[in-house]
Design an enzyme around this catalytic site. Structure first.
Site, mmCIF file in Angstrom:
data_model
loop_
_atom_site.group_PDB
_atom_site.id
_atom_site.type_symbol
_atom_site.label_atom_id
_atom_site.label_comp_id
_atom_site.label_asym_id
_atom_site.label_seq_id
_atom_site.Cartn_x
_atom_site.Cartn_y
_atom_site.Cartn_z
ATOM 1 N N SER A 127 7.155 3.665 -2.715
ATOM 2 C CA SER A 127 6.056 4.537 -2.287
ATOM 3 C C SER A 127 4.766 3.744 -2.097
ATOM 4 O O SER A 127 4.549 2.707 -2.719
ATOM 5 C CB SER A 127 5.823 5.634 -3.321
ATOM 6 O OG SER A 127 6.967 6.441 -3.458
ATOM 7 N N LYS A 128 3.924 4.294 -1.222
ATOM 8 C CA LYS A 128 2.591 3.735 -0.993
ATOM 9 C C LYS A 128 1.776 3.800 -2.287
ATOM 10 O O LYS A 128 1.724 4.861 -2.916
ATOM 11 C CB LYS A 128 1.907 4.681 0.004
ATOM 12 C CG LYS A 128 1.272 4.072 1.186
ATOM 13 C CD LYS A 128 0.850 5.189 2.105
ATOM 14 C CE LYS A 128 -0.528 4.851 2.600
ATOM 15 N NZ LYS A 128 -0.920 5.645 3.749
#
Ligand code: SAH
Length: 284
Positions: A127-128
């Protein structure tokens, strides 16, 4: 094609003057039974990971002009996330503490501190960082006053490479993280081993059913987006607890949903649009 997690920054093999070949990851990892909290993250750290040589050109792996220390590069990432509106000091400190470059393939290590999701194999992504920060801030905002750890047990659906679980380990008493793809579950186990996070429990299983053995949870966070929130997650949320998950809304787009459990029922808020991999059922 997967190389073992690199050190940061990359180092040359000074004896031969060129990088040694990569060791394939995952091949020699023993299989484990499903749905059992495991203690293997407690095992002694492997020193072999330290100073391991990258199988990619070294110039690619060193962020140019930023100095050689990953803490400094990470600090820049954290500053940007803070500038983007995340003001939870504990979340920012947790992001500063976790070496994200250890969770990505060696060929992507120079992008590890950019605010972007990256492929981790099996069509999944890490994930970012700003989205990890946002979700964990939302989770904490529902559970604490002040800057301390929120305490209690947390459940993560979708371990992936284990990055967010490592961040969560700095914010809670116990973290249970479940992954439906065996290859990623094993990879997360390997990634997390050197961190010696005694409060992280990785589970191989279908997160649609939650993980009843750890319930009730003060917080549940999903890293994969479904059409609806499974009933098991609601059942396993403590009264006073909060769930943060991407959910496909009526427009067909994903949005972050925050669900709070009160003594008399649940309240729900739909927030900004997000893009997560799909929540799937079953294991593979
Ligand atoms: N938490 C990760 C992101 C993982 S991506 C990070 O730190 O970056 C989302 C993960 O959710 C994928 O690995 C995917 O396989 C997993 N997933 C999807 N559906 C799931 C389910 N029902 N149970 C458990 N994991 C699931």
């Amino acid at each position: 094609m997967t190389a073992r997690r690199p050190g940061f920054p990359a180092r040359l093999d000074l004896q031969s003057g060129r990088p040694r070949p990569a060791t394939p990851a995952g091949g020699a990892v023993p299989q484990r039974g499903a749905a059992a909290p495991s203690a293997s993250v407690h095992k002694p750290a492997s020193t072999a990971a330290v100073g391991r040589v990258l199988p990619v050109p070294v110039t690619l792996a060193i962020p140019r002009g930023l100095g050689m220390d990953s803490a400094a590069v990470r600090n820049r990432m954290v500053q940007k996330i803070a500038a983007g509106g995340i003001d939870d000091a504990a979340v920012l400190a947790a992001l500063q503490a976790v070496e994200r470059h250890r969770f990505v393939d060696s060929a992507l290590v120079n992008q590890a501190y950019e605010d972007t999701s990256l492929p981790i194999g099996l069509e999944q992504t890490i994930s970012k960082p700003s989205v990890v920060a946002r979700m964990l801030s939302l989770l904490r905002a529902g559970l604490v006053t002040g800057d301390g750890p929120m305490g209690g047990r947390l459940l993560e659906i979708g371990t992936g490479c284990g990055y967010q679980a490592a961040v969560m380990s700095h914010l809670a008493t116990e973290v249970y993280s479940i992954e439906r793809l065996r290859g990623l579950h094993e990879r997360a186990r390997e990634n997390l081993r050197p961190f010696r996070l005694a409060n992280v429990h990785l589970i191989f299983g279908d997160g649609m059913a939650g993980f009843a053995q750890g319930a009730p949870y003060a917080g549940i966070v999903a890293a994969a987006g479904g059409e609806a929130v499974p009933q098991a997650w609601l059942d396993q949320l403590a009264v006073g607890g909060r769930l943060v998950a991407p959910l496909v809304t009526s427009t067909g787009q994903q949005a972050l949903v925050v669900i709070d459990r009160q003594a008399q029922g649940f309240s729900r808020r739909v927030l900004e649009a997000v893009h997560f991999v799909p929540l799937k059922s079953g294991i593979a």
